[in-house]
Design a protein around this motif. Sequence first.
Motif, PDB file in Angstrom:
ATOM      1  N   VAL A 186       0.860  -1.183   0.000  1.00  0.00           N
ATOM      2  CA  VAL A 186       0.000   0.000   0.000  1.00  0.00           C
ATOM      3  C   VAL A 186       0.896   1.232   0.000  1.00  0.00           C
ATOM      4  O   VAL A 186       1.816   1.345   0.823  1.00  0.00           O
ATOM      5  CB  VAL A 186      -0.936   0.026   1.219  1.00  0.00           C
ATOM      6  CG1 VAL A 186      -1.746   1.320   1.253  1.00  0.00           C
ATOM      7  CG2 VAL A 186      -1.876  -1.178   1.184  1.00  0.00           C
ATOM      8  N   GLY A 188       1.120   5.666  -0.305  1.00  0.00           N
ATOM      9  CA  GLY A 188       0.334   6.868  -0.079  1.00  0.00           C
ATOM     10  C   GLY A 188       1.195   8.111  -0.060  1.00  0.00           C
ATOM     11  O   GLY A 188       2.361   8.064   0.336  1.00  0.00           O
ATOM     12  N   GLU A 378      -5.305   2.128   4.279  1.00  0.00           N
ATOM     13  CA  GLU A 378      -5.743   3.107   3.289  1.00  0.00           C
ATOM     14  C   GLU A 378      -6.601   4.186   3.938  1.00  0.00           C
ATOM     15  O   GLU A 378      -6.506   5.373   3.581  1.00  0.00           O
ATOM     16  CB  GLU A 378      -6.492   2.404   2.158  1.00  0.00           C
ATOM     17  CG  GLU A 378      -5.571   1.528   1.303  1.00  0.00           C
ATOM     18  CD  GLU A 378      -6.298   0.832   0.160  1.00  0.00           C
ATOM     19  OE1 GLU A 378      -7.548   0.860   0.147  1.00  0.00           O
ATOM     20  OE2 GLU A 378      -5.615   0.258  -0.715  1.00  0.00           O
ATOM     21  N   ILE A 381      -4.295   6.656   5.691  1.00  0.00           N
ATOM     22  CA  ILE A 381      -3.687   7.595   4.735  1.00  0.00           C
ATOM     23  C   ILE A 381      -4.688   8.674   4.355  1.00  0.00           C
ATOM     24  O   ILE A 381      -4.354   9.867   4.284  1.00  0.00           O
ATOM     25  CB  ILE A 381      -3.166   6.829   3.505  1.00  0.00           C
ATOM     26  CG1 ILE A 381      -1.974   5.936   3.897  1.00  0.00           C
ATOM     27  CG2 ILE A 381      -2.759   7.801   2.389  1.00  0.00           C
ATOM     28  CD1 ILE A 381      -1.539   4.976   2.818  1.00  0.00           C
ATOM     29  N   PRO A 388      -4.425   6.965  -1.135  1.00  0.00           N
ATOM     30  CA  PRO A 388      -3.753   5.666  -1.131  1.00  0.00           C
ATOM     31  C   PRO A 388      -3.853   4.954  -2.473  1.00  0.00           C
ATOM     32  O   PRO A 388      -4.768   5.189  -3.265  1.00  0.00           O
ATOM     33  CB  PRO A 388      -4.492   4.885  -0.050  1.00  0.00           C
ATOM     34  CG  PRO A 388      -5.867   5.472  -0.044  1.00  0.00           C
ATOM     35  CD  PRO A 388      -5.673   6.934  -0.369  1.00  0.00           C
ATOM     36  N   HIS A 390      -2.413   0.851  -4.260  1.00  0.00           N
ATOM     37  CA  HIS A 390      -1.824  -0.443  -3.917  1.00  0.00           C
ATOM     38  C   HIS A 390      -1.483  -1.210  -5.175  1.00  0.00           C
ATOM     39  O   HIS A 390      -2.041  -0.946  -6.252  1.00  0.00           O
ATOM     40  CB  HIS A 390      -2.771  -1.264  -3.027  1.00  0.00           C
ATOM     41  CG  HIS A 390      -4.119  -1.543  -3.661  1.00  0.00           C
ATOM     42  ND1 HIS A 390      -4.334  -2.587  -4.521  1.00  0.00           N
ATOM     43  CD2 HIS A 390      -5.302  -0.893  -3.550  1.00  0.00           C
ATOM     44  CE1 HIS A 390      -5.596  -2.585  -4.915  1.00  0.00           C
ATOM     45  NE2 HIS A 390      -6.211  -1.564  -4.348  1.00  0.00           N
TER      46      HIS A 390
END
Length: 481
Positions: A186, A188, A378, A381, A388, A390
């Motif tokens: 992930v 961000g 997420e 973030i 975010p 991924h």
Amino acid sequence: MGILEHLEPQKVFHYFEEIAKIPHGSGNTKQIAAWCMEYAKQHGLKAVLDSAGNVIIYANGTAGYENSEPVILQGHMDMVCEKTPDCTKDMTTEGLDLCTDGKFVWADSTTLGGDDGIALAYIFALLDSDEIPHPPIEAVITRDEETGMYGAMDFDGTMVSGKKIINIDSEEEGILTVSCAGGVTVMGDIPMQTEAAKGFAYHIAVGEMTGGHSGADIHHGRQNGIKVLGKLLQSIKDKLDFSVYAPHGGGKANVIPKAAEAVIVTPTDTLVQLQTVVAEFAAWFSQHHGATDPQATFSVSPAPLPDWAYTAHSTKTLLHFLADAKSGVIRMHPQMEGMVQTSLNLGVLTSDAEKCSVQFLIRSNAMDEKDALQAEIEACIRDFGGAPAHDAGYPAWEYREDSALRALMVAVYREQYGKEPQVSAIHAGLECGLLAEKIAGADIISIGPNILDIHTPAERLDVASVGRVWAYLKEILKRCK
């Protein structure tokens, strides 16, 4: 005469040596794939080179096993290519220089590629024999496992009909791996605002954390350098006013960060006070985390004044984010003592005038927990104003309660070794997760002989262990009638 021809099992080591002659590092697998296809042709076996670069070889069952359920034998064709600083070999065009003392096999000044050349050697030795009873075999040889499991990711599960799968990609004899973690990275960007820097600048650094693999070492309690930097900066903030410039740490999402650093800007000369705060923090850290990170270092030193620094609000945002962001073990496995089920690693922090960028690697042996943790990170973030994203990730290979293959392999191991095998899960990724996702009802176990110091020029393959696992594999196939 080959270097390994005097070793037993002779045919296994013959094929291992043949494979070693062919450059087959990750991303450089066309030649080894062509060799696999030629092997099948010379042995009268049906084979397919699929669009993903995988090779699938089909062999009929031996006499009395013609109508038995097929067994899938699986390994990957690529190896990690590393060499010593003084080695001049071009591993993209040259084969390996094998060595042996009869006890171990290694390659001169390079990695050996036991991971996963031994899987191919077992498969080719088996298919080259008329004396080993076995059911129909579907050999699935995937490409580029080491750099992202790309071959398994693009494998079409309808190309095989077997459900029992023996993955030969483990490095410790006596361990039957029955589950592995899925993972997703992930990313961000936390938006930041800046202003002209005024006052005095100081370089703040934490370093020499123990670090390690974010799957295999996450349960050891080793401290995350990025998180530690956040704690140190907050300790300073509790006593002194400052703004932050250029925070960064870590390098890869799958590595526990060993170091992190930042520049702070204060309105007055505060070096003496900073030295006191940093020394106090170092003493606190040693008391609480010295057992896991005994070499940790903490430093403060004057630095050139940068043109800008984050505003007071953005500095506060950054410190709060580093405090709130989770990293470490989230949940232990409910059925396997000492095994991590779900974890999270804040592996990378970078920054510029507009944003601070972070990367987390989530691992879990349970897909629902992986998905839930991804949603949580997420959301974190987003809470700090970030957007975010991924990657595609890879699925978990979840523990199967009713495994006929596991029961058989435990029984055979008990008979041949006179003791119980270790039935275990690993908190890292294997191709088994992708195969389990693509082949409905897949019953998978991963095994392998002892391979020491894999992915380094010190890599060694245990000769006696290769022989014992060979006998073990043959007996399992004999009983799959």
